[in-house]
Design a protein around this motif. Structure first.
Motif, PDB file in Angstrom:
ATOM      1  N   VAL A   1     -22.350  42.522  14.251  1.00 44.01           N
ATOM      2  CA  VAL A   1     -22.232  41.504  13.205  1.00 44.01           C
ATOM      3  C   VAL A   1     -21.736  42.115  11.900  1.00 44.01           C
ATOM      4  CG1 VAL A   1     -23.600  40.052  11.651  1.00 44.01           C
ATOM      5  CG2 VAL A   1     -23.882  39.831  14.102  1.00 44.01           C
ATOM      6  N   SER A   2     -22.395  43.179  11.451  1.00 40.18           N
ATOM      7  CA  SER A   2     -22.056  43.766  10.155  1.00 40.18           C
ATOM      8  C   SER A   2     -21.069  44.919  10.250  1.00 40.18           C
ATOM      9  CB  SER A   2     -23.330  44.254   9.458  1.00 40.18           C
ATOM     10  OG  SER A   2     -24.032  45.148  10.294  1.00 40.18           O
ATOM     11  N   LEU A   3     -21.093  45.671  11.359  1.00 41.49           N
ATOM     12  CA  LEU A   3     -20.215  46.840  11.469  1.00 41.49           C
ATOM     13  C   LEU A   3     -18.818  46.429  11.903  1.00 41.49           C
ATOM     14  CD1 LEU A   3     -22.737  49.381  13.047  1.00 41.49           C
ATOM     15  CD2 LEU A   3     -22.135  49.056  10.641  1.00 41.49           C
ATOM     16  N   GLU A   4     -18.687  45.873  13.083  1.00 34.07           N
ATOM     17  CA  GLU A   4     -17.377  45.393  13.516  1.00 34.07           C
ATOM     18  C   GLU A   4     -16.943  44.182  12.712  1.00 34.07           C
ATOM     19  OE1 GLU A   4     -15.188  42.318  15.002  1.00 34.07           O
ATOM     20  OE2 GLU A   4     -17.277  42.270  15.652  1.00 34.07           O
ATOM     21  N   GLY A   5     -17.909  43.329  12.332  1.00 35.73           N
ATOM     22  CA  GLY A   5     -17.570  42.070  11.689  1.00 35.73           C
ATOM     23  C   GLY A   5     -17.327  42.156  10.196  1.00 35.73           C
ATOM     24  N   GLY A   6     -17.928  43.139   9.507  1.00 34.21           N
ATOM     25  CA  GLY A   6     -17.740  43.266   8.073  1.00 34.21           C
ATOM     26  C   GLY A   6     -18.595  42.286   7.277  1.00 34.21           C
ATOM     27  N   HIS A   7     -18.327  42.207   5.979  1.00 29.04           N
ATOM     28  CA  HIS A   7     -19.158  41.404   5.086  1.00 29.04           C
ATOM     29  C   HIS A   7     -19.088  39.909   5.388  1.00 29.04           C
ATOM     30  CE1 HIS A   7     -19.179  45.146   2.728  1.00 29.04           C
ATOM     31  NE2 HIS A   7     -20.286  44.685   2.196  1.00 29.04           N
ATOM     32  N   GLY A   8     -17.934  39.419   5.805  1.00 30.72           N
ATOM     33  CA  GLY A   8     -17.805  37.990   6.105  1.00 30.72           C
ATOM     34  C   GLY A   8     -18.746  37.557   7.212  1.00 30.72           C
TER      35      GLY A   8
ATOM     36  N   ALA B   1     -21.297  39.316   8.295  1.00 37.40           N
ATOM     37  CA  ALA B   1     -22.667  39.663   7.910  1.00 37.40           C
ATOM     38  C   ALA B   1     -23.332  38.505   7.174  1.00 37.40           C
ATOM     39  CB  ALA B   1     -22.663  40.918   7.037  1.00 37.40           C
ATOM     40  N   ILE B   2     -22.618  37.911   6.238  1.00 38.59           N
ATOM     41  CA  ILE B   2     -23.182  36.806   5.466  1.00 38.59           C
ATOM     42  C   ILE B   2     -23.327  35.555   6.333  1.00 38.59           C
ATOM     43  CG2 ILE B   2     -22.735  35.226   3.549  1.00 38.59           C
ATOM     44  CD1 ILE B   2     -21.399  37.601   2.125  1.00 38.59           C
ATOM     45  N   ALA B   3     -22.302  35.281   7.149  1.00 34.19           N
ATOM     46  CA  ALA B   3     -22.336  34.082   7.994  1.00 34.19           C
ATOM     47  C   ALA B   3     -23.484  34.143   8.998  1.00 34.19           C
ATOM     48  CB  ALA B   3     -21.002  33.917   8.712  1.00 34.19           C
ATOM     49  N   PHE B   4     -23.566  35.228   9.753  1.00 34.93           N
ATOM     50  CA  PHE B   4     -24.605  35.340  10.771  1.00 34.93           C
ATOM     51  C   PHE B   4     -25.975  35.630  10.159  1.00 34.93           C
ATOM     52  CE2 PHE B   4     -20.915  35.952  13.562  1.00 34.93           C
ATOM     53  CZ  PHE B   4     -21.257  35.081  14.594  1.00 34.93           C
ATOM     54  N   GLY B   5     -25.992  36.309   9.016  1.00 34.56           N
ATOM     55  CA  GLY B   5     -27.258  36.504   8.316  1.00 34.56           C
ATOM     56  C   GLY B   5     -27.861  35.172   7.916  1.00 34.56           C
ATOM     57  N   GLY B   6     -27.027  34.259   7.432  1.00 29.83           N
ATOM     58  CA  GLY B   6     -27.492  32.913   7.099  1.00 29.83           C
ATOM     59  C   GLY B   6     -27.969  32.162   8.319  1.00 29.83           C
ATOM     60  N   MET B   7     -27.282  32.346   9.436  1.00 32.51           N
ATOM     61  CA  MET B   7     -27.685  31.689  10.689  1.00 32.51           C
ATOM     62  C   MET B   7     -29.066  32.168  11.134  1.00 32.51           C
ATOM     63  SD  MET B   7     -25.734  31.865  14.376  1.00 32.51           S
ATOM     64  CE  MET B   7     -26.446  31.089  15.841  1.00 32.51           C
ATOM     65  N   VAL B   8     -29.299  33.470  11.038  1.00 29.04           N
ATOM     66  CA  VAL B   8     -30.597  34.038  11.426  1.00 29.04           C
ATOM     67  C   VAL B   8     -31.704  33.500  10.526  1.00 29.04           C
ATOM     68  CG1 VAL B   8     -31.956  36.169  11.493  1.00 29.04           C
ATOM     69  CG2 VAL B   8     -29.672  36.125  12.493  1.00 29.04           C
ATOM     70  N   GLU B   9     -31.431  33.384   9.238  1.00 24.39           N
ATOM     71  CA  GLU B   9     -32.444  32.859   8.307  1.00 24.39           C
ATOM     72  C   GLU B   9     -32.788  31.411   8.618  1.00 24.39           C
ATOM     73  OE1 GLU B   9     -31.153  33.549   4.328  1.00 24.39           O
ATOM     74  OE2 GLU B   9     -31.515  35.718   4.412  1.00 24.39           O
ATOM     75  N   GLU B  10     -31.790  30.651   9.102  1.00 25.28           N
ATOM     76  CA  GLU B  10     -32.036  29.256   9.455  1.00 25.28           C
ATOM     77  C   GLU B  10     -32.852  29.126  10.738  1.00 25.28           C
ATOM     78  OE1 GLU B  10     -28.321  27.262   9.749  1.00 25.28           O
ATOM     79  OE2 GLU B  10     -27.802  27.515   7.629  1.00 25.28           O
ATOM     80  N   LEU B  11     -32.640  30.030  11.695  1.00 23.81           N
ATOM     81  CA  LEU B  11     -33.275  29.919  13.004  1.00 23.81           C
ATOM     82  C   LEU B  11     -34.590  30.684  13.111  1.00 23.81           C
ATOM     83  CD1 LEU B  11     -30.148  30.269  15.353  1.00 23.81           C
ATOM     84  CD2 LEU B  11     -31.326  28.172  14.664  1.00 23.81           C
ATOM     85  N   SER B  12     -34.915  31.480  12.103  1.00 19.83           N
ATOM     86  CA  SER B  12     -36.129  32.292  12.173  1.00 19.83           C
ATOM     87  C   SER B  12     -36.793  32.347  10.808  1.00 19.83           C
ATOM     88  CB  SER B  12     -35.788  33.712  12.646  1.00 19.83           C
ATOM     89  OG  SER B  12     -35.037  34.395  11.658  1.00 19.83           O
ATOM     90  N   ASP B  13     -37.858  33.141  10.714  1.00 18.41           N
ATOM     91  CA  ASP B  13     -38.550  33.294   9.430  1.00 18.41           C
ATOM     92  C   ASP B  13     -38.159  34.595   8.721  1.00 18.41           C
ATOM     93  OD1 ASP B  13     -39.663  35.015  11.223  1.00 18.41           O
ATOM     94  OD2 ASP B  13     -41.764  34.533  10.759  1.00 18.41           O
ATOM     95  N   LEU B  14     -37.015  35.159   9.091  1.00 23.59           N
ATOM     96  CA  LEU B  14     -36.554  36.415   8.497  1.00 23.59           C
ATOM     97  C   LEU B  14     -35.748  36.106   7.225  1.00 23.59           C
ATOM     98  CD1 LEU B  14     -35.396  38.284  11.747  1.00 23.59           C
ATOM     99  CD2 LEU B  14     -37.633  38.324  10.635  1.00 23.59           C
ATOM    100  N   ASN B  15     -36.447  36.015   6.113  1.00 26.85           N
ATOM    101  CA  ASN B  15     -35.788  35.630   4.862  1.00 26.85           C
ATOM    102  C   ASN B  15     -34.893  36.723   4.285  1.00 26.85           C
ATOM    103  OD1 ASN B  15     -37.090  33.105   4.870  1.00 26.85           O
ATOM    104  ND2 ASN B  15     -38.923  33.980   3.914  1.00 26.85           N
ATOM    105  N   ASN B  16     -35.040  37.939   4.798  1.00 26.72           N
ATOM    106  CA  ASN B  16     -34.216  39.040   4.284  1.00 26.72           C
ATOM    107  C   ASN B  16     -33.055  39.384   5.214  1.00 26.72           C
ATOM    108  OD1 ASN B  16     -35.734  40.035   6.354  1.00 26.72           O
ATOM    109  ND2 ASN B  16     -36.417  41.897   5.308  1.00 26.72           N
ATOM    110  N   ALA B  17     -32.737  38.481   6.146  1.00 28.14           N
ATOM    111  CA  ALA B  17     -31.696  38.765   7.139  1.00 28.14           C
ATOM    112  C   ALA B  17     -30.329  38.980   6.495  1.00 28.14           C
ATOM    113  CB  ALA B  17     -31.623  37.622   8.161  1.00 28.14           C
ATOM    114  N   LYS B  18     -29.992  38.136   5.543  1.00 26.63           N
ATOM    115  CA  LYS B  18     -28.664  38.220   4.930  1.00 26.63           C
ATOM    116  C   LYS B  18     -28.483  39.508   4.139  1.00 26.63           C
ATOM    117  CE  LYS B  18     -27.147  34.331   3.410  1.00 26.63           C
ATOM    118  NZ  LYS B  18     -26.906  33.163   2.518  1.00 26.63           N
ATOM    119  N   VAL B  19     -29.493  39.875   3.349  1.00 32.24           N
ATOM    120  CA  VAL B  19     -29.373  41.087   2.535  1.00 32.24           C
ATOM    121  C   VAL B  19     -29.345  42.331   3.422  1.00 32.24           C
ATOM    122  CG1 VAL B  19     -31.861  41.368   2.140  1.00 32.24           C
ATOM    123  CG2 VAL B  19     -30.244  42.254   0.473  1.00 32.24           C
TER     124      VAL B  19
END
Length: 396
Positions: free
Chosen positions: A130-137, A139-157
């Protein structure tokens, strides 16, 4: 202090311009290809974090972030022409297969390491492809998805921290890897002469008219609307969360390849690239501004160790696998420099790495400059993004 969406848009553009200014002013930022939105947005997030210590809370309305993000992924889809596979020939397929395997292994390593630390496996995906091959774009997109589907509020950062670490690592290691391979194997400084001087993938670039821009914008907005609709229906009937940007990207790939066959309309590459750069720049800046840096401390040590393992894996993979599969010659050494760039960071890093090595040895590898950007910027995401979506749904 609350800023509504229009104010946030204005602030984001100002911060983006400031990031561009700093990047030109400080050569180290240019050298490592750090994106301007990351520079400006990260500085704002630090200021917001420091202000929290004196009980000043700043709240940004980032509702415009989603449509900007979807527009960027839609343009990625419009670049996903299957004709590109024919242009690169067998070597492109070999390199692309290596990239897809790399994306898979980055997730395996990330999940395994986070399991070792007894942390949520979703963290492992975020510090994987997500973050290595995918880069910042991504990272932010999937980080937001993880925060929506779980209780990991620090996923995006966490994902953004991993992307930044990868960006710098990829820039530092690309050149040394190529030089090591050239010296170790005493490679002849020659390149594949079968690659034509004219890149058949390059579109005619010109200043577009108002009508050209309007037509491109209309096409992208239509794809976005269809992507939103189909993603919501798919999620409703299957119970499997398909983010709108993934749906839009897949629809864009279909539209592009149908148009390649029937030539229904002419894509104006200048306007499409402009829309892509504009949407990505503002979207990234907006996301970076709203980061909560203090939430990273709990996973900082496991994250750092996991990323070090990721870097070691890619080093061994490039030197002992990709180099040999791609011909064990000067071209393949340059491609390994590119792989370190986009495998840990982004395609601009890959190009910068390859350019530095080619300048050092006085010979441009046309094969590497054709294949690596195609795979790193477009083709790898055709597998990596659906894979990451599936894994996040699986572990969420």
């Amino acid at each position: 202090m609350k800023f509504e969406s229009l104010s946030v848009l204005a602030i984001s553009i100002g911060v983006l311009l400031f990031g561009m200014f700093l990047k030109k002013r400080f050569l180290i930022l240019e050298k490592f290809c750090i994106p301007s939105p990351v520079i400006g947005g990260f500085l704002v997030s630090i200021v917001v974090w420091l202000l929290s210590f004196i009980e000043v809370k700043i709240d940004f309305d980032t509702s415009l972030q989603t449509p900007l993000m979807v527009a960027f992924f839609t343009v990625i889809g419009l670049s996903g022409s299957f004709k590109l596979l024919k242009v690169g020939g067998t070597m492109l397929l070999i390199y692309l297969s290596c990239c897809w395997f790399m994306a898979l292994m980055q997730n395996v390593i990330g999940i395994s390491m986070m399991s070792l630390f007894d942390l949520n496996k979703l963290y492992g995906i975020l510090c994987g492809s997500v973050s290595l091959e995918g880069g910042h774009g991504n990272a932010i997109a999937f980080g937001g998805m993880v925060e929506e589907l779980s209780d990991l509020n620090n996923a995006k950062v966490l994902a953004i921290a991993a992307a930044t670490f990868g960006l710098i690592s990829g820039s530092l290691l690309g050149g040394p890897v190529a030089r090591y391979l050239i010296n170790k194997h005493k490679l002849k400084i020659t390149t594949n002469q079968d690659i034509k001087d004219t890149d058949p993938l390059k579109h005619e670039i010109h200043i577009a008219s108002y009508k050209d821009f309007l037509k491109s914008l209309f096409l992208i907005l239509c794809i976005i609307c269809i992507g939103f609709y189909l993603s919501s229906k798919f999620t409703h009937f299957s119970g499997y969360s398909l983010p709108s940007y993934v749906g839009a990207m897949l629809i864009a790939i279909v539209v592009r390849n149908i148009n390649d066959i029937f030539n229904i309309f002419k894509l104006n590459q200048y306007t499409i690239d402009t829309i892509s750069e504009l949407s990505l720049g503002i979207f990234l800046t907006m996301a970076m501004m709203s980061l909560k840096i203090n939430e990273l401390s709990a996973v900082a040590a496991p994250l750092f160790i996991t990323l070090m393992v990721q870097v070691l894996f890619l080093l061994f993979f490039a030197i002992f696998v990709v180099f040999r599969l791609c011909g064990k010659n000067y071209d393949s050494a340059i491609m390994c420099a590119g792989l370190m760039g986009h495998g840990l960071g982004a395609t601009p890093n890959a190009v910068a790495n390859m350019n530095a090595v080619c300048t050092r040895y006085g010979l441009v590898s046309k094969q590497a400059f054709l294949i690596v950007p195609l795979c790193g910027a477009v083709l790898i995401d055709m597998l990596a993004i659906p894979l990451n979506t599936y894994l996040i749904n699986l572990f969420a």
